[in-house]
Structures are given as C-alpha cells and as structure tokens.
Design an enzyme around this catalytic site. Structure first.
Site, PDB file in Angstrom:
ATOM      1  N   MET A  18       7.086   6.644  17.680  1.00  0.00           N
ATOM      2  CA  MET A  18       6.494   7.262  16.592  1.00  0.00           C
ATOM      3  C   MET A  18       4.987   7.881  17.303  1.00  0.00           C
ATOM      4  O   MET A  18       5.015   8.724  16.085  1.00  0.00           O
ATOM      5  CB  MET A  18       6.450   6.700  15.064  1.00  0.00           C
ATOM      6  CG  MET A  18       7.809   6.207  15.192  1.00  0.00           C
ATOM      7  SD  MET A  18       8.056   5.778  13.465  1.00  0.00           S
ATOM      8  CE  MET A  18       7.454   6.696  12.836  1.00  0.00           C
ATOM      9  N   ARG A  75      -5.277  10.696   3.498  1.00  0.00           N
ATOM     10  CA  ARG A  75      -3.892  10.983   3.718  1.00  0.00           C
ATOM     11  C   ARG A  75      -2.822  10.811   2.757  1.00  0.00           C
ATOM     12  O   ARG A  75      -1.939  11.276   2.135  1.00  0.00           O
ATOM     13  CB  ARG A  75      -3.862   9.348   4.818  1.00  0.00           C
ATOM     14  CG  ARG A  75      -2.240   9.341   5.729  1.00  0.00           C
ATOM     15  CD  ARG A  75      -2.148  10.581   6.201  1.00  0.00           C
ATOM     16  NE  ARG A  75      -0.500  10.977   6.111  1.00  0.00           N
ATOM     17  CZ  ARG A  75       0.274  11.827   6.962  1.00  0.00           C
ATOM     18  NH1 ARG A  75      -0.240  12.896   7.618  1.00  0.00           N
ATOM     19  NH2 ARG A  75       1.559  12.158   6.951  1.00  0.00           N
ATOM     20  N   ASP A  87      -5.482   7.902   9.532  1.00  0.00           N
ATOM     21  CA  ASP A  87      -5.760   7.641  10.629  1.00  0.00           C
ATOM     22  C   ASP A  87      -5.921   8.356  11.311  1.00  0.00           C
ATOM     23  O   ASP A  87      -4.922   9.176  11.710  1.00  0.00           O
ATOM     24  CB  ASP A  87      -4.641   5.855  10.795  1.00  0.00           C
ATOM     25  CG  ASP A  87      -4.939   5.338  10.355  1.00  0.00           C
ATOM     26  OD1 ASP A  87      -5.930   4.682   9.546  1.00  0.00           O
ATOM     27  OD2 ASP A  87      -3.362   4.758   9.839  1.00  0.00           O
ATOM     28  N   LYS A 100       0.881  -1.365  -0.672  1.00  0.00           N
ATOM     29  CA  LYS A 100      -0.401  -0.327  -0.362  1.00  0.00           C
ATOM     30  C   LYS A 100       0.740   1.536  -0.171  1.00  0.00           C
ATOM     31  O   LYS A 100       0.916   2.175  -0.342  1.00  0.00           O
ATOM     32  CB  LYS A 100      -0.967   0.099   1.018  1.00  0.00           C
ATOM     33  CG  LYS A 100      -1.451   1.107   1.480  1.00  0.00           C
ATOM     34  CD  LYS A 100      -2.283   1.865   3.431  1.00  0.00           C
ATOM     35  CE  LYS A 100      -2.586   2.588   3.415  1.00  0.00           C
ATOM     36  NZ  LYS A 100      -2.674   3.350   4.444  1.00  0.00           N
ATOM     37  N   ASN A 101       1.937   1.331   0.897  1.00  0.00           N
ATOM     38  CA  ASN A 101       2.681   2.598   0.929  1.00  0.00           C
ATOM     39  C   ASN A 101       3.408   2.926  -0.110  1.00  0.00           C
ATOM     40  O   ASN A 101       4.069   3.859  -0.519  1.00  0.00           O
ATOM     41  CB  ASN A 101       3.184   2.356   2.316  1.00  0.00           C
ATOM     42  CG  ASN A 101       2.687   2.490   3.661  1.00  0.00           C
ATOM     43  OD1 ASN A 101       1.473   3.326   3.148  1.00  0.00           O
ATOM     44  ND2 ASN A 101       3.048   1.935   4.774  1.00  0.00           N
ATOM     45  N   ASP A 146       4.228   0.248  11.802  1.00  0.00           N
ATOM     46  CA  ASP A 146       2.451   0.006  11.603  1.00  0.00           C
ATOM     47  C   ASP A 146       2.213  -1.837  11.745  1.00  0.00           C
ATOM     48  O   ASP A 146       1.248  -2.391  12.061  1.00  0.00           O
ATOM     49  CB  ASP A 146       2.498  -0.552  10.216  1.00  0.00           C
ATOM     50  CG  ASP A 146       2.185   0.596   9.326  1.00  0.00           C
ATOM     51  OD1 ASP A 146       1.551   2.008   9.852  1.00  0.00           O
ATOM     52  OD2 ASP A 146       2.710   0.993   7.919  1.00  0.00           O
TER      53      ASP A 146
END
Length: 436
Positions: free
Chosen positions: A342, A97, A121, A22-23, A320
């Site tokens: 983070m 996002r 998110d 996805k990223n 993640d």
C-alpha cells in the site's frame, strides 16, 4: 525534539493492556459533529493525534468534557461556522492527518467544507480521490483553492444519496462518505466499502445515534438518510496495532507476557500471521498469552517456497503491522518476504536495521527479504530517527533486542500512536527513558 534512550537486551514479564484504537478514535470523535446533542465516548487513547483532533474540535466550538482518563463527552451545538471556513482552520487541518475525518460531517451538516492536503506520516502518497469522488457523487461541487492548497467542497442544498463503486477500499474514504450519507436525502449504496473493525465501530455508533445503515461488516453498505441524529454513548475497541506490537516485543526479547482484554474476535488474521513467524500464542478468554521461546521457526509454504507476509484490505493483514513483523523476523529462524503493497516508503527504515546487523535485502520500495539470525547474532545498538509511527515502534523493538544502549530521535512520531509507551513497557522490565 525528544529522544528515547533504550537499554536493550532485557527480558520482559507481566501483563499489559492495549489502549483504545487510534484509528477508530479519529473517526468516531469526528462523527460527533453530525449532531447538536451530547455524544459520550469511552476508551479514547490519550495520544498526540487524538489530543490534536480534540483541540481542533474545541476550536470549532465543540464543547468537550473530560470525565476521567479516556472518557469524554462532546456536544457540537454551537459550531463557529465562520471559523470552519477560515484560513487558520484550513491550515490547522493540513497539519493533522486525522482532520480529514471532519470533512464528511461538516459538508453534510453545514453544506461546505475544506479538504486540505493531509499531513501525518511520511510513508508515501496518500490519495484523497476516494473521499472527494464520493462527496461529488452525493452532489457536492469541488474546486481547488491554490492559496490554501485545499479543495473546497460545497453543496447548495442537501446531499442526495446515490450508488457508488469505490475505486479502492479506503478505510478513511469509506468512513467519510458514510458520515456524509447519514444526513443525505434518499439512499446511498457503497460497494467495495472498507469493512475494517474501525468502520464497523463507526457504523454501529452512528446507528445508535439514529442512522439507518445496513451491511455493516461487509463491503456493501446501504445508508438511508435521516433528518437528524441524536445523543449516544460508545466504547472504542482495543487497538489491534498495539496488540500486534506487544506480541512482537515479547518475541524479539524472548519474553513471557500476557496481553489483557484484546477483543480477540476483532483481531482477524493478526494472530495467525505471527504464528507463521513461529511465535506461539495462546488465547485465554479475551487475553493473549505469549510464552518465552528460545527459537522462532518461520514457516514455509506447503510446496517449500519462502513464506510471504503481505498487507491487504480487511480481513487481510493491516499494513500498520508489517514494520513490526519485519523487525521480529530478523531474530527468527528462516527467511520471509515482507511485501508492503500500500505505501511505497514504509520499508525505507530497514537501512537502520541493516546497520544494526540485521540480514535484510531491500528488493524495491515495496518488498524486503529478511534472513533471520535465530538470536545467534544479536543486533547492535544504534542511533536512529523515527520517520513515522509504525517504523518508530519497529525501531523501538529493535533497540529493546540489541545488547547495549540505543537512541531514537523524533519520538513525537511514536507519541502520535502509542500512549505513555515507555512507562508501560518499563513496568514489564524494559529500561527506556525520555530525553528532551
């Protein structure tokens, strides 16, 4: 709002293949804006965030052709410059996002872009300083439009390459600055650059388009600006977060599964972190075999102190996967400290796990101690609401482990990151159905 209904306590078996990352997809799809020629990208995950980004590009005038599942061609030769400066465009970007990744390409190619406060998110503050500071170092002017709640970035001429030391190794910040620098005049040097596989893949695609980038895979990138970029083809890596999620699913349900075509060499420390929770993994070519185990013994450090698993910039552990590792640890043997450095809100879903019978001490917004049940006390079914993608998948793991029927609301959050997840897990023996 849709709901997952999960009948837990079922063991899984069989093979499953991860979707495209996805990223990475959000970055490389945004990069098609850097050229007026056709860019073909394969292994695109057809998930909500990616579909929304593609729709945003189509609204801008990008021609999009879907050849087959996950295989798309993009041609950004007729961008509607009026629309990309409009209120409607800025507000659509604010709801997505992944839209932050179009700012660098638009700024360097068209001389102006809006940077709205990003959506996505609800996991705590997500700074945009690294992006904007980088663009300003390249020569962009920045002002704030209070009516649009967005930063306006503008360059009267071409951006000009400069040396910059990033204040944080931001993945999206690095990617955005790299894209802007490809068409800037002169040489851009980025120190403390993120070096995640996502950024490496973006740089490799840009090089195939004619960009001049060196230092790929390190934290020191050098980009020599070129006049233009051209057509190219690119294949997205398997999603390492899905790979880790499937390892966690196998462990918490004491199942035997094989995860196919994982691009093992790009998983970094992920397999080793699961091994620290006592999960045996076997590499078979480019597959991962996870055997069924009756018990998972969490390791201690050499001096006997409690194991700590924490996130860190690549090649450290991606944040993640911490939610997945936390829920898996609830059924391991031993104790572990999960340290989420983070994001200050990503651990707040643990109260739901505590309600299900997990032994977790939330020390503060960043740290939680998990005392594993070793499968002797089974989690109780529950009704939950997914606050974000990663907590959502962790809740799904917990529900699959629980004896009884659980429900998870707001599963649109899970859909943002996991493609057709219930059908793929049901094929392994899970029992999950979607209720509208």
């Amino acid at each position: 709002m849709s709901t997952f209904v999960i009948e837990g306590g079922r063991r899984l078996s069989g093979e499953i293949r991860p979707q495209g990352a996805k990223n990475e997809a959000l970055q490389v799809i945004s990069a098609v804006l850097l050229t007026c020629e056709t860019v073909r990208i394969t292994n695109i995950p057809e998930i909500l965030d990616v579909r929304n980004l593609i729709e945003l590009l189509e609204g801008m005038g990008v021609s999009v052709e879907r050849h087959s599942k996950g295989d798309y061609s993009f041609k950004a030769s007729a961008i509607n410059e009026y629309y990309i400066h409009s209120d409607d465009f800025v507000r659509r970007c604010a709801r997505l996002r992944g839209s932050v990744m179009v700012v660098g390409p638009l700024l360097t190619r068209f001389g102006e872009a809006y940077f709205p406060k990003p959506g996505g998110d609800k996991i705590g503050r997500r700074r945009v300083d690294t992006h904007i500071d980088g663009f300003m170092t390249l020569g962009a002017d920045c002002s704030y439009d209070s009516s649009l709640r967005a930063y306006r970035l503008r360059s009267d001429g071409s951006l000009v390459g400069k040396y910059m030391l990033l204040d944080e190794a931001s993945v999206t910040g690095t990617a955005n600055i790299v894209m802007a620098a490809t068409l800037a005049k002169g040489t851009t040097t980025i120190y403390n650059a993120a070096c995640e596989p996502y950024v490496q893949q973006l740089c490799k695609m840009l090089v195939s388009m004619g960009a001049d980038i060196s230092g790929i895979g390190s934290n020191l990138l050098t980009i020599k600006g070129v006049e233009s970029l051209h057509a190219a083809s690119h294949t997205i890596l398997p999603d390492m977060i899905e790979v880790g999620s499937f390892i966690g699913m196998a462990a918490i349900t004491q199942s035997e599964i094989t995860i196919k075509d994982v691009s093992f060499d790009n998983l970094g420390i992920i397999p080793e972190c699961f091994r620290r929770l006592g999960i045996r993994l076997e590499r078979r070519g480019d597959d991962i075999y996870v055997p069924s185990q009756e018990s998972y013994q969490i390791e201690s450090f050499i001096d006997g102190s409690i194991m700590t698993i924490s996130d860190a910039p690549w090649p450290g552990l991606t944040p993640d996967l911490l939610s997945v590792m936390l829920v898996v640890a609830t059924q391991c043997k031993g104790s572990v400290l999960i340290h989420q450095k983070m994001f200050e809100s990503r651990l707040f879903f643990v109260d739901k796990l505590i309600d299900m019978g997990a032994q977790i001490i939330l020390c503060d917004p960043h740290r939680a101690v998990v005392i594993g049940h070793d499968h002797r006390i089974v989690l109780k079914p529950s009704h939950m609401v997914s606050p974000d993608i990663r907590a959502g998948i962790a809740m799904l793991l917990a529900a699959m482990s629980a004896n009884g029927v659980s429900e998870i609301d707001n599963i649109e959050q899970i859909d943002r990151g996991y493609e057709d997840i219930e059908a793929r897990l049901n094929a392994l023996g899970a029992k999950i159905y979607r209720k509208e």
